[in-house]
Write an enzyme that holds these catalytic residues in place. Structure first.
Site, PDB file in Angstrom:
ATOM      1  N   HIS A   1       0.781  -1.243   0.000  1.00 54.76           N
ATOM      2  CA  HIS A   1       0.000   0.000   0.000  1.00 54.76           C
ATOM      3  C   HIS A   1       0.811   1.291   0.000  1.00 54.76           C
ATOM      4  O   HIS A   1       0.256   2.363  -0.243  1.00 54.76           O
ATOM      5  CB  HIS A   1      -0.979   0.068   1.187  1.00 54.76           C
TER       6      HIS A   1
ATOM      7  N   ASP B   1       3.464  -8.528   1.052  1.00 58.69           N
ATOM      8  CA  ASP B   1       4.014  -9.316   2.152  1.00 58.69           C
ATOM      9  C   ASP B   1       3.117 -10.474   2.583  1.00 58.69           C
ATOM     10  O   ASP B   1       3.605 -11.574   2.867  1.00 58.69           O
ATOM     11  CB  ASP B   1       4.382  -8.434   3.347  1.00 58.69           C
TER      12      ASP B   1
END
Length: 486
Positions: A79, A237
């Site tokens: 993000h 991730d």
């Protein structure tokens, strides 16, 4: 052959060297600063990531046969907004996933553009941490910087660009930008128009296991690599951690207890829940996944231990916690607001239920339980979609605690499988590199061979029943107090 997995985290970049059989030869970690220029803001310098990654690769490969290094893959914090100008200079520090400055922009997207439209365009609604609200914030508050933007990328993609020269991202990480049509795996024209950006400013899209380019010759010389080293797209991730725990294909589940906490459910089918409480993203295996993300998980325990109790001996603080399922103290784990399922950047952490005989151990226990209850909130949304979940893998720093794993198993009433390597995103990045280099025919085939379960924590019927009662009380606290956070 040898494969490098790079996990670009919030506190450090962790690099892992793996061979074709999945054996980890070496792990290196390099820290860098995190900046909080204003309350609720969170930034890092991409230049710091790059500097420490270069140093990390050199240290990681200092003792190996460098001619055997075949590929580099990534897992990375999602993000974050990284913006480059026409000279490939970083325009401003990266605005991170846990930054809460975009309340106004998030409200605009959800309330004015509308949740239904956003879900139609991207399969998700706006959260303060997502990239699109950050772009709107920059457009409104830093117009001179916004005008300079030539390239918009995510944190790990900055490393891939520096290593290979390819302006790229992968579908799993791009899913968290609120710019991707997740179902159809392409950039959303509607969202680009809303944010005032063009497709030329966005990276080329790849599957996580695809080769995006090769290591620049000058860097190969710096590192002493003799053969051609392939750069593989990698994944966000959580998707990378899911690969590293074998949570691929249909119906897999993984819980990550890192700085943030996630529950990740892999699927071959595209799904969206009615209220968009869970993120609906593309997966690194070429399929899809649902994900519930809480902004503070292991970071809650770190805060409690280091800032409040002033200790770094986490294990010692857990030694005398024995009254599981009977704690009268509750903890809301919202140190930096919350994402799933509440989508409330204004939410804050709190303890409730203390009395004159409340102990230090009960407060510590409440922190561990509060995180588990927060993850259970997302699990309940997944169960509402009739997704059968009976067991989960676990990874992240918090997964090193036997007590926390036991609490998770009983709060969730799930079997918790502990895997041989708990390295998560770094291991997943290395596996993706191996797949990209042709070592395995697919991500699923690689995970099936390389990921090994070494222990299972089973829920206990009586304790799970006690925690069910505690959870039903916990889930009533946030709705009761949420207006106090405004």
């Amino acid at each position: 052959m040898l494969y490098i997995g790079i996990d670009l985290g919030t506190s450090a970049v962790k690099l892992l060297l793996m061979d074709q059989d999945g054996k980890i030869h070496k792990i290196v970690s390099k820290e860098y600063p995190l900046y909080f220029p204003r309350p609720g803001w969170s930034e890092q310098r991409p230049e710091d990531w790059w500097e420490q990654t270069v140093a990390g690769i050199q240290e990681l490969t200092s003792e190996c046969d460098k001619s055997q290094v075949a590929g580099i893959g990534f897992g990375g914090q999602m993000h974050g907004l990284v913006a480059l100008d026409d000279q490939d200079r970083v325009i401003r520090p990266a605005i991170l996933w846990n930054d809460g400055r975009t309340v106004k922009e998030t409200d605009y997207l959800n309330e004015v553009i509308g949740r239904d439209k956003l879900s139609e365009y991207t399969a998700n609604i706006a959260f303060a941490g997502f990239t699109a609200p950050k772009i709107l914030w920059m457009k409104e508050n830093e117009p001179e910087n916004f005008e300079k933007i030539q390239k918009i990328m995510l944190p790990k993609d900055y490393l891939a660009y520096k290593l290979s020269g390819t302006f790229c991202t992968d579908y799993s990480d791009a899913s968290g930008m609120l710019l991707l049509d997740v179902k159809n795996r392409c950039w959303s024209g509607e969202m680009m128009a809303i944010c005032g950006v063009t497709e030329a400013q966005l990276p080329k899209l790849f599957e996580s296991y695809e080769v995006v380019g090769t290591l620049k010759p000058e860097l190969a010389g710096t590192f002493g690599f003799t053969g051609e080293v392939k750069i593989v797209a990698g994944a966000g991730d959580n998707a990378a951690a899911a690969v590293g725990t074998g949570t691929v294909g249909d119906g897999g589940c993984n819980i990550s207890l890192g700085t943030s906490g996630t529950i990740f459910i892999s699927s071959k089918e595209f799904r969206v829940d009615d209220n968009n409480a869970l993120h609906s993203f593309d997966h690194a295996d070429g399929g899809y996944h649902l994900m519930g993300c809480m902004l503070s998980a292991a970071s809650c325990n770190k805060w409690w231990m280091e800032e409040i109790l002033k200790t770094e001996d986490f294990a010692k603080e857990q030694e005398n916690i024995v009254k599981l399922g009977e704690n009268q103290v509750f903890y809301l784990p919202y140190l930096m607001g919350e994402r799933s399922p509440h989508n409330d950047p204004m939410a804050r952490a709190m303890f409730i239920g203390m009395s004159m005989d409340t102990t230090r151990e009960e407060m510590t226990q409440a922190v561990l339980e509060g995180v588990a209850f927060g993850l259970r909130d997302s699990l309940e949304v997944a169960r509402s979609l009739n997704i059968p979940i009976e067991r989960t893998k676990i990874c992240g720093g918090g997964a090193k605690s036997p007590l926390w794993k036991k609490i998770i198993a009983n709060v969730m009433n799930l079997k918790v499988d502990v895997i041989e390597s708990e390295e998560g995103p770094g291991y997943g990045g290395a596996i993706l590199a191996a797949v990209g280099c042709g070592e395995y025919e697919s991500v699923e085939a690689a995970a099936a061979k390389l990921v090994k379960v070494v222990d299972t924590v089973e829920p206990e019927k009586e304790l799970a029943a006690k925690y069910e009662e505690r959870y039903q009380k916990f889930r009533r606290i946030y709705p009761t107090v949420k207006e106090l956070f405004r």
